[in-house]
Scaffold this active site. Structure first.
Site, short mmCIF file in Angstrom:
data_model
loop_
_atom_site.label_atom_id
_atom_site.label_comp_id
_atom_site.label_asym_id
_atom_site.label_seq_id
_atom_site.Cartn_x
_atom_site.Cartn_y
_atom_site.Cartn_z
N SER A 42 46.68 38.96 48.98
CA SER A 42 46.81 40.14 48.14
C SER A 42 47.67 41.24 48.73
O SER A 42 48.21 42.06 47.99
CB SER A 42 45.43 40.68 47.80
OG SER A 42 44.71 40.98 48.98
N HIS A 44 43.77 36.21 42.78
CA HIS A 44 45.04 36.80 42.33
C HIS A 44 45.99 35.76 41.74
O HIS A 44 47.09 36.12 41.32
CB HIS A 44 45.76 37.51 43.49
CG HIS A 44 45.15 38.82 43.86
ND1 HIS A 44 45.43 39.99 43.20
CD2 HIS A 44 44.27 39.15 44.84
CE1 HIS A 44 44.76 40.99 43.75
NE2 HIS A 44 44.04 40.50 44.74
N LYS A 74 40.17 40.42 37.29
CA LYS A 74 41.61 40.68 37.38
C LYS A 74 42.27 40.14 36.10
O LYS A 74 42.12 40.76 35.05
CB LYS A 74 42.16 40.06 38.66
CG LYS A 74 41.48 40.63 39.93
CD LYS A 74 42.21 40.25 41.19
CE LYS A 74 41.37 40.44 42.45
NZ LYS A 74 40.99 41.82 42.75
C1 LIG Z 1 41.16 37.27 47.09
C2 LIG Z 1 40.04 38.11 46.56
N1 LIG Z 1 38.79 37.62 46.59
C3 LIG Z 1 37.75 38.32 46.13
C4 LIG Z 1 37.92 39.59 45.60
C5 LIG Z 1 36.74 40.35 45.11
O1 LIG Z 1 36.65 40.23 43.72
P1 LIG Z 1 35.53 41.02 42.92
O2 LIG Z 1 36.12 42.33 42.54
O3 LIG Z 1 35.23 40.14 41.74
O4 LIG Z 1 34.35 41.14 43.83
C6 LIG Z 1 39.20 40.13 45.53
C7 LIG Z 1 39.39 41.49 44.96
O5 LIG Z 1 40.12 42.31 45.42
C8 LIG Z 1 40.28 39.39 46.03
O6 LIG Z 1 41.52 39.89 46.01
#
Ligand SMILES: Cc1ncc(COP(=O)(O)O)c(C=O)c1O
Length: 395
Positions: free
Chosen positions: A190, A218, A249
């Site tokens: 990310s 993502h 997302k």
């Molecule tokens: C790669 C990744 N995993 C998990 C998450 C967490 O997602 P959630 O907002 O559903 O907890 C994110 C959010 O930023 C993320 O970018």
């Protein structure tokens, strides 16, 4: 003041002093290509994860409203006590189709989903389990592994250098005697906007008998010809042991996360994973929004195609203006500024010019590698992107 409250104040003060204190903007309307920020006005948003523009899509919003009317506000219990609701089953079947897996189960966030699957698998491995993780994996994966280490003190963990396949192979070889090897990677990283070398990671896992977990939060809705994610990009749909992802997302932008895998692992998650057993399930509106978003992704490729066009337009425009950009199928483009203060100043200036892009500095990224993270959406029209590019020209 008691020492505890003084410690809280000291900590906040230290963050302010170090320039790490975050200020939070207040949105006065829904997320979209252009949104209204309190005290600023209408701005082009280049920092949301609403990659397909579904967060305020009429069909998605209507589905959430209808579900709320039909099922009420929420579940009123955890699933192991009162059971699941039919909308959970419908959503989980769709997530399995999207992920190319036999089954799936949902959580209130992907943070919870990662904690659920990683810590559970580390805890069933006895004294012969290791989690091997890319150094740039998301914080939820890092914390899930820390939790797994605490729950099962005999378990081990190792980190391999970012996308360095020789280093991953070395870690796997060192762990040859360990019976249960888990390799965990983000699909799209990310902060870098690059994607995992999933073909190679998958081959190494197969060679060394490791179980592969891919968090494609993502990537889903963004990568692959039909938006099924990084796994589809590499032609590996249906071949990954375990997928995790978010519903917050591209898939409607509300909230929720999932683990998708073989039926027996999903059964184990329902039986044992603590965020499933001890926390309420997804409420109807949130689940229905994601469910409708998945229907849209599965039936209509046009948003994924428009997103790709937009990403290409933005990156080409940035390059023309002298900014270095990454290549690849993700919708994230980091622009490196070096010192944190420079990235923050650039983000402030862009906001004055009507463009909302966030500057990330230490400790989110290493010191000296501060950046703006530009995120493009299918909600943008070319005119929005050109307006943003004009602002970048003025930096
Ligand atoms: C790669 C990744 N995993 C998990 C998450 C967490 O997602 P959630 O907002 O559903 O907890 C994110 C959010 O930023 C993320 O970018």
């Amino acid at each position: 003041m008691s020492p505890f409250w003084k410690r809280v104040d000291d900590d906040l003060h230290a963050m302010r002093e170090a320039g790490q204190y975050k200020s939070f903007r207040n949105f006065m309307g829904p997320m979209g290509a252009v949104s209204e920020i309190e005290g600023v006005g209408r701005v082009v948003v280049l920092c949301s994860n609403d990659y397909l523009g579904l967060a305020n899509d009429p069909a998605v919003v209507e589905a959430a409203i209808s579900a709320q009317k039909k099922w009420g506000a929420g579940t009123g219990s955890v699933r192991f006590i009162c059971g699941s609701f039919d909308y959970h089953r419908q959503l989980e079947e769709k997530i399995a189709v999207l992920s190319g897996t036999e089954a799936s189960t949902t959580y209130v966030s992907c943070w919870n989903a990662n904690e659920a699957v990683i810590a559970s698998l580390m805890s069933i491995g006895g004294d012969s389990v290791i989690a091997i993780s890319d150094e740039l994996n998301h914080a939820s994966i890092i914390d899930a592994i820390r939790l797994g280490r605490q729950i099962n003190k005999a378990s081990q963990s190792k980190v391999y250098k970012h996308s360095d396949m020789a280093d991953l192979e070395a870690r796997l070889k060192e762990a040859a005697a360990v019976k249960l090897k888990l390799v965990v990677t983000d699909g799209v990283f990310s902060m870098e906007g690059d994607i995992a070398k999933l073909d190679k990671v998958h081959a190494l896992c197969a060679e060394h008998g490791a179980l592969l977990i891919v968090d494609d939060s993502h990537g889903v809705g963004v990568c692959g010809a039909t938006g099924k994610g990084v796994v589809e990009h590499f032609g590996l749909l249906g071949k990954i042991d375990c997928m995790t992802g978010t519903l917050g997302k591209a898939l409607g932008g509300a909230a929720g996360g999932y683990v998708a895998s073989r039926k027996n692992l999903i059964d184990l998650m329902m039986q044992k994973s603590r965020p499933q057993i001890f926390s309420n399930a997804l409420p109807p509106g949130t689940a229905a929004a994601a469910s409708t978003a998945i229907d849209i992704v599965l039936r209509d490729n046009s948003r994924v195609t428009k997103l790709r066009r937009n990403v290409d337009h933005m990156r080409a425009g940035l390059r023309q203006r002298g900014f270095e950009t990454v290549e690849g199928p993700s919708a994230i483009t980091p622009i490196l500024f070096g010192p944190t203060a420079k990235a923050i100043a650039a983000s402030k200036r862009l906001l004055e010019l009507g463009v909302f892009v966030i500057g990330f500095g230490y400790p989110v990224v290493p010191e000296g590698a501060a950046r703006l993270r530009v995120q493009v959406s299918a909600a943008h029209e070319i005119s929005h992107l050109d307006q943003a590019l004009d602002a970048f020209s003025k930096l």
